[in-house]
Design a protein around this motif. Structure first.
Motif, mmCIF file in Angstrom:
data_model
loop_
_atom_site.group_PDB
_atom_site.id
_atom_site.type_symbol
_atom_site.label_atom_id
_atom_site.label_comp_id
_atom_site.label_asym_id
_atom_site.label_seq_id
_atom_site.Cartn_x
_atom_site.Cartn_y
_atom_site.Cartn_z
ATOM 1 N N LEU A 57 0.828 -1.206 0.000
ATOM 2 C CA LEU A 57 0.000 0.000 0.000
ATOM 3 C C LEU A 57 0.867 1.263 0.000
ATOM 4 C CD1 LEU A 57 -2.799 1.343 0.282
ATOM 5 C CD2 LEU A 57 -2.545 1.127 2.774
ATOM 6 N N ALA A 58 1.914 1.283 0.821
ATOM 7 C CA ALA A 58 2.722 2.504 0.938
ATOM 8 C C ALA A 58 3.447 2.809 -0.368
ATOM 9 C CB ALA A 58 3.716 2.360 2.091
ATOM 10 N N ALA A 118 8.894 -7.209 -4.445
ATOM 11 C CA ALA A 118 9.340 -8.606 -4.368
ATOM 12 C C ALA A 118 8.225 -9.583 -4.726
ATOM 13 C CB ALA A 118 9.872 -8.900 -2.969
ATOM 14 N N GLU A 119 6.995 -9.221 -4.399
ATOM 15 C CA GLU A 119 5.893 -10.131 -4.716
ATOM 16 C C GLU A 119 5.529 -9.992 -6.191
ATOM 17 O OE1 GLU A 119 2.670 -10.602 -1.681
ATOM 18 O OE2 GLU A 119 3.655 -8.876 -0.781
ATOM 19 N N ARG A 165 -3.906 -5.594 2.699
ATOM 20 C CA ARG A 165 -3.692 -6.691 3.658
ATOM 21 C C ARG A 165 -4.783 -6.843 4.719
ATOM 22 N NH1 ARG A 165 1.466 -8.620 2.357
ATOM 23 N NH2 ARG A 165 2.552 -6.969 1.278
ATOM 24 N N LYS A 212 -9.636 -11.128 7.646
ATOM 25 C CA LYS A 212 -11.044 -10.825 7.959
ATOM 26 C C LYS A 212 -11.927 -11.393 6.848
ATOM 27 C CE LYS A 212 -9.429 -6.514 10.151
ATOM 28 N NZ LYS A 212 -8.030 -6.506 9.665
ATOM 29 N N ALA A 260 14.896 -6.105 -4.079
ATOM 30 C CA ALA A 260 16.057 -5.234 -3.876
ATOM 31 C C ALA A 260 17.020 -5.920 -2.923
ATOM 32 C CB ALA A 260 15.609 -3.894 -3.311
ATOM 33 N N THR A 271 9.361 -1.096 2.022
ATOM 34 C CA THR A 271 9.466 -2.562 1.998
ATOM 35 C C THR A 271 8.669 -3.244 3.103
ATOM 36 O OG1 THR A 271 11.593 -2.299 3.111
ATOM 37 C CG2 THR A 271 11.645 -2.739 0.752
ATOM 38 N N ARG A 299 0.706 -13.050 6.196
ATOM 39 C CA ARG A 299 1.195 -11.732 5.795
ATOM 40 C C ARG A 299 0.808 -11.410 4.358
ATOM 41 N NH1 ARG A 299 2.627 -6.923 8.121
ATOM 42 N NH2 ARG A 299 3.351 -5.646 6.409
ATOM 43 N N ASP A 357 5.244 0.510 7.026
ATOM 44 C CA ASP A 357 5.674 -0.341 8.144
ATOM 45 C C ASP A 357 7.194 -0.367 8.352
ATOM 46 O OD1 ASP A 357 3.019 -1.122 8.431
ATOM 47 O OD2 ASP A 357 3.410 -3.267 8.233
ATOM 48 N N TRP A 372 -2.242 0.376 8.874
ATOM 49 C CA TRP A 372 -2.686 0.659 7.504
ATOM 50 C C TRP A 372 -2.734 2.171 7.249
ATOM 51 C CZ3 TRP A 372 -7.052 2.916 5.293
ATOM 52 C CH2 TRP A 372 -7.385 2.512 3.990
ATOM 53 N N TRP A 430 -7.433 -0.202 13.530
ATOM 54 C CA TRP A 430 -8.642 -0.931 13.921
ATOM 55 C C TRP A 430 -8.389 -2.425 13.808
ATOM 56 C CZ3 TRP A 430 -7.499 0.038 9.026
ATOM 57 C CH2 TRP A 430 -7.836 -0.919 8.063
HETATM 58 C C1 FAD Z 1 -3.376 -10.037 7.764
HETATM 59 C C2 FAD Z 1 -3.177 -8.570 8.102
HETATM 60 C C3 FAD Z 1 -4.230 -7.845 8.642
HETATM 61 C C4 FAD Z 1 -4.062 -6.503 8.965
HETATM 62 N N1 FAD Z 1 -5.117 -5.808 9.495
HETATM 63 C C5 FAD Z 1 -4.946 -4.517 9.825
HETATM 64 C C6 FAD Z 1 -6.027 -3.778 10.393
HETATM 65 O O1 FAD Z 1 -7.102 -4.308 10.614
HETATM 66 N N2 FAD Z 1 -5.815 -2.470 10.715
HETATM 67 C C7 FAD Z 1 -4.610 -1.856 10.494
HETATM 68 O O2 FAD Z 1 -4.464 -0.660 10.820
HETATM 69 N N3 FAD Z 1 -3.573 -2.519 9.934
HETATM 70 C C8 FAD Z 1 -3.717 -3.836 9.598
HETATM 71 N N4 FAD Z 1 -2.671 -4.521 9.049
HETATM 72 C C9 FAD Z 1 -1.399 -3.831 8.824
HETATM 73 C C10 FAD Z 1 -1.357 -3.128 7.469
HETATM 74 O O3 FAD Z 1 -1.836 -3.986 6.479
HETATM 75 C C11 FAD Z 1 0.077 -2.702 7.197
HETATM 76 O O4 FAD Z 1 0.380 -1.682 8.125
HETATM 77 C C12 FAD Z 1 0.285 -2.213 5.767
HETATM 78 O O5 FAD Z 1 0.031 -3.249 4.852
HETATM 79 C C13 FAD Z 1 1.701 -1.707 5.574
HETATM 80 O O6 FAD Z 1 1.893 -1.403 4.235
HETATM 81 P P1 FAD Z 1 3.349 -1.251 3.622
HETATM 82 O O7 FAD Z 1 3.154 -0.941 2.178
HETATM 83 O O8 FAD Z 1 4.168 -0.363 4.470
HETATM 84 O O9 FAD Z 1 4.030 -2.696 3.780
HETATM 85 P P2 FAD Z 1 3.639 -4.088 3.138
HETATM 86 O O10 FAD Z 1 2.163 -4.189 2.978
HETATM 87 O O11 FAD Z 1 4.346 -5.119 3.958
HETATM 88 O O12 FAD Z 1 4.277 -4.056 1.690
HETATM 89 C C14 FAD Z 1 5.667 -4.082 1.491
HETATM 90 C C15 FAD Z 1 5.981 -4.793 0.197
HETATM 91 O O13 FAD Z 1 7.381 -4.666 -0.051
HETATM 92 C C16 FAD Z 1 7.881 -5.905 -0.500
HETATM 93 N N5 FAD Z 1 9.318 -6.012 -0.197
HETATM 94 C C17 FAD Z 1 9.892 -6.297 0.995
HETATM 95 N N6 FAD Z 1 11.228 -6.320 0.870
HETATM 96 C C18 FAD Z 1 11.501 -6.035 -0.425
HETATM 97 C C19 FAD Z 1 12.703 -5.908 -1.166
HETATM 98 N N7 FAD Z 1 13.897 -6.061 -0.608
HETATM 99 N N8 FAD Z 1 12.620 -5.607 -2.485
HETATM 100 C C20 FAD Z 1 11.398 -5.419 -3.074
HETATM 101 N N9 FAD Z 1 10.226 -5.529 -2.413
HETATM 102 C C21 FAD Z 1 10.280 -5.825 -1.100
HETATM 103 C C22 FAD Z 1 7.049 -6.925 0.236
HETATM 104 O O14 FAD Z 1 7.093 -8.171 -0.426
HETATM 105 C C23 FAD Z 1 5.675 -6.278 0.228
HETATM 106 O O15 FAD Z 1 4.947 -6.644 -0.907
HETATM 107 C C24 FAD Z 1 -2.813 -5.885 8.724
HETATM 108 C C25 FAD Z 1 -1.749 -6.623 8.199
HETATM 109 C C26 FAD Z 1 -1.924 -7.958 7.888
HETATM 110 C C27 FAD Z 1 -0.777 -8.751 7.321
#
Ligand code: FAD
Length: 386
Positions: free
Chosen positions: A7-8, A30-31, A38, A43, A72, A96, A113, A256, A274, A302
């Motif tokens: 998402l970020a 990476a995915e 997520r 849910k 990366a 990441t 995850r 994150d 999130w 939440w």
């Molecule tokens: C099952 C689940 C339920 C959740 N429920 C809630 C909720 O109810 N409320 C809430 O507030 N939050 C919730 N969260 C947390 C929320 O989803 C996360 O805070 C959010 O997804 C963070 O987004 P992000 O983009 O920072 O990281 P991520 O979603 O982890 O995305 C990071 C991406 O970077 C990729 N990556 C990692 N390393 C590398 C690399 N070296 N090179 C290239 N790519 C890489 C990963 O594969 C991943 O696809 C939940 C999380 C999960 C897993």
């Protein structure tokens, strides 16, 4: 260059385009899947109401070069190294995310995850399946909810004295313990797990829990191992300043994986919310375009578990007092944390109005009366003094 296709990362590209940036953008993830959401994985998707949580199907309209399925591996000045080659960049955004912590032991353990994790786990859930979930945190509780509803025999093992103890403190977390029993889930507190073995779990103290499936939900750590030695300062994640700038010029961090300097709380903070992944990119994109905006949120998250909506706003790290609001045995209740006479955090269970009013009080910094906050008959906003 944006690294991380969650998402970020996606939000960063969207915000750059929304701000009129017309130059090249590359998203390395990476995915192999395009960015997806997520929170529904534990849910609605786990409950069988959804099969896909892809965030947008018009990704091409963003005009980004997508390098999915590419990881990366390292960073030099102006150069990103991946498992598929090297990319030069002028500006870099690190997004990441985080990755689950594993338990020791040779037995099979699952995590929750990724979308693939969730689909594979859901396919295993059937009536009578002995499912052991290690960790009574947010993910453990949400998975227990869905698995129990599908007829699994669920045991949740938690090392602490209460569910959600790390996030909410044992006193508030303990108020949710009865929800497990009511859902037919066995909750074992103060039960550390030593290792995962074929066929079950070796428990601290010499016990054994037989299980058909083990899901480890003991937390995540920022996915920043690949940045060791790159010159990017790490401090429980990528150390970013209040403008979300990492220690190397031209590099930003969001989501994150980022531990940002909070002006509001005067400390470095990292959240796995999130809301952070949604909103921090607004600030990062503005600053990539030359602004000096500050990221200074009142944090929010939440969880949906055992048929209840839990919402939390604020940060109770420095709180000196907690008061319960209403009866936790009833359908709606909450908890309020105070530092002196300031409300610093509020948990609302099935009470979105309390949440909204609490957020306003926290943001305004108004002094409050603890006794009035503890009375669910008085609106939260009317707890303000003066
Ligand atoms: C099952 C689940 C339920 C959740 N429920 C809630 C909720 O109810 N409320 C809430 O507030 N939050 C919730 N969260 C947390 C929320 O989803 C996360 O805070 C959010 O997804 C963070 O987004 P992000 O983009 O920072 O990281 P991520 O979603 O982890 O995305 C990071 C991406 O970077 C990729 N990556 C990692 N390393 C590398 C690399 N070296 N090179 C290239 N790519 C890489 C990963 O594969 C991943 O696809 C939940 C999380 C999960 C897993």
């Amino acid at each position: 260059m944006v690294v991380g296709g969650g998402l970020a990362g996606l939000r960063t590209v969207e915000e750059l385009r929304a701000r009129g940036y017309a130059g090249e953008v590359t998203l390395v993830g990476a995915e192999a899947r395009p960015p997806y959401d997520r929170p529904p994985l534990s849910k609605r998707l786990m409950a069988g109401e959804l099969d896909d949580t892809t965030l947008r199907d018009d990704l091409a309209e963003l005009g980004a070069r997508l390098r999915l399925g590419e990881t990366a591996t390292g960073l030099d000045s102006g150069l990103l190294r991946t498992d598929r080659g090297e990319h030069e960049f002028d500006r870099l955004v690190l997004a990441t995310g985080a990755e689950p912590v594993a338990l020791p032991g040779p037995g099979p353990q699952r995590f929750l995850r990724t979308l693939d994790d969730a689909l594979a786990l859901r396919a295993r859930l059937r009536p009578g399946l002995r499912l052991a979930i290690v960790g009574a945190g947010w993910i453990g509780a949400e998975l227990a909810t869905a698995a129990a509803a599908r007829g699994c025999r669920v045991t949740v093992l938690e090392a602490a004295a209460a569910p959600l103890a790390a996030a909410l403190g044992a006193e508030v977390g303990a108020q949710t313990a009865g929800w497990y029993e009511a859902a037919g889930v066995e909750l074992r507190l103060r039960q550390p797990v030593e290792s995962v073995q074929p066929g079950g779990l070796a428990l601290a103290g010499g016990g054994w829990l037989a299980a058909d499936e083990v899901v480890t939900a003991v937390g995540v750590r920022p996915a920043v191992g690949w940045l060791e030695g790159s010159g990017i300062a790490l401090d429980n994640g990528i150390a970013a300043d209040e403008h979300l700038r990492a220690s190397v010029p031209g590099v930003f961090a969001v989501g994150d994986c980022m531990a940002f300097w909070s002006r509001r709380y005067r400390r470095r903070l990292r959240f796995e919310h999130w809301d952070v992944a949604l909103r921090a990119p607004v600030v990062a994109a503005a600053n990539l375009r030359g602004a000096a905006d500050t990221y200074d949120p009142v944090p929010y998250f939440w969880s949906e578990q055992f048929g209840r909506m839990m919402q939390y706003v604020g940060f109770h790290g420095g709180a000196g007092q907690m008061v319960l609001r209403g009866d936790p045995a009833g359908p709606r209740w909450g908890a309020c944390w105070l530092a002196g006479d300031l409300l610093v955090a509020l948990l609302a269970v099935d009470s979105p109005r309390d949440l909204a009013q609490g957020r306003r009080l926290i943001e305004s910094g108004a002094a409050v009366d603890a006794a009035r906050l503890s009375d669910p008959g008085i609106p939260v906003r009317d707890a303000a003094l003066g």
